[in-house]
Design a protein around this motif. Structure first.
Motif, short mmCIF file in Angstrom:
data_model
loop_
_atom_site.label_atom_id
_atom_site.label_comp_id
_atom_site.label_asym_id
_atom_site.label_seq_id
_atom_site.Cartn_x
_atom_site.Cartn_y
_atom_site.Cartn_z
N GLU A 101 67.85 32.50 -7.93
CA GLU A 101 68.76 31.41 -8.32
C GLU A 101 68.54 31.02 -9.79
N TRP A 103 67.19 33.00 -12.10
CA TRP A 103 67.66 34.14 -12.88
C TRP A 103 69.17 34.00 -13.16
N ASN A 104 69.93 33.75 -12.12
CA ASN A 104 71.39 33.63 -12.26
C ASN A 104 71.78 32.43 -13.12
N SER A 108 73.73 32.79 -16.65
CA SER A 108 75.07 32.21 -16.71
C SER A 108 75.25 31.35 -17.95
#
Length: 245
Positions: A101, A103-104, A108
């Motif tokens: 989570e 990482w994303n 983003s």
């Protein structure tokens, strides 16, 4: 004074740190600056500082990971000032955990946010006859900077900056990236209170101090100005000599 006189510049992450320093310096040199950030109180304070020093600036709430926000920011910039000549993608966050989570979340903001910004500003710059995009990366995108989303995002910025520089050179759109070393900002200032980490970075940096937002802003100012009209696809390292070792 006046090195970017009359240029319309969008600076993301402008409420603090590197983005704030870039916005202030660009305004001092004559740019009309659109500052964006999610930290609206700090953002407004920066806008007020610029205006009180006879600069021209507006502030917009902006989540760089949201494409609809980018659309709104660009439309507002064009409606207010007529075009966009320079985009400084400075908004960024660091890792807090090693979960997928996180990482994303980091990718983003740092990588996808920069990509969307480039995607939305390039048509405007084409219509204007050219422009300059400056993407703030990190030494973590050049050397081993941790097995995490932050390093991946900064390496990704390096790749898309070079690709865009080649793809849009014929449109007179220059794309360059900047690689700060350890810069004291709200995101990194905790290092000063952690003796072991502070010593580690001091030993890695030949110049006997850590960098400031202003150190990066001077490099961004050059890349934003017409002084760098023959510079695209370059990687400007501002790191106190760290990568020379």
């Amino acid at each position: 004074m006046g090195r970017v006189h009359g240029k319309i510049v969008v600076v993301t992450g402008a409420a603090s740190g590197i983005g704030r320093a870039c916005a202030i310096h660009l305004a001092k040199e004559g740019a009309k600056v659109v500052l964006t950030d999610v930290q609206t109180d700090k953002l407004n304070a920066t806008v007020e500082e610029i205006v009180s020093n006879h600069g021209v600036a507006i502030g917009l709430s902006h989540n760089v990971a949201a494409e609809e926000d980018w659309d709104s920011v660009m439309k507002k910039a064009v409606a207010t000032f007529g075009t966009v000549n320079v985009l400084v993608n400075s908004a960024g966050i660091g890792n807090k955990t090693d979960t997928i989570e996180e990482w994303n979340r980091v990718l983003s903001v740092n990588l996808t946010g920069s990509y969307i910004g480039m995607k939305h500003v390039i048509p405007i710059m084409k219509e204007a006859g050219g422009g300059s995009i400056v993407n703030i990366a990190s030494l973590a995108g050049l050397v081993g900077g941790g097995f995490n989303g932050y390093a991946a995002s900064k390496g990704g910025i390096r790749a898309i900056s070079r690709a865009a520089a080649v793809d849009y050179a014929r449109d007179n759109i220059r794309v360059n990236s900047v690689y700060p070393g350890l810069i004291i900002t709200p995101m990194t200032e905790g290092i000063l209170h952690h003796e072991q980490m502070k010593k580690h970075f001091e030993e890695r940096t030949p110049l006997p101090r850590f960098g400031t937002g202003e150190d990066i802003a001077y490099g961004v100012l050059y890349l934003a100005s017409d002084e760098s009209s023959y510079v695209t696809g370059t990687e400007l390292v501002i790191d106190g000599g760290t990568t020379a070792k």
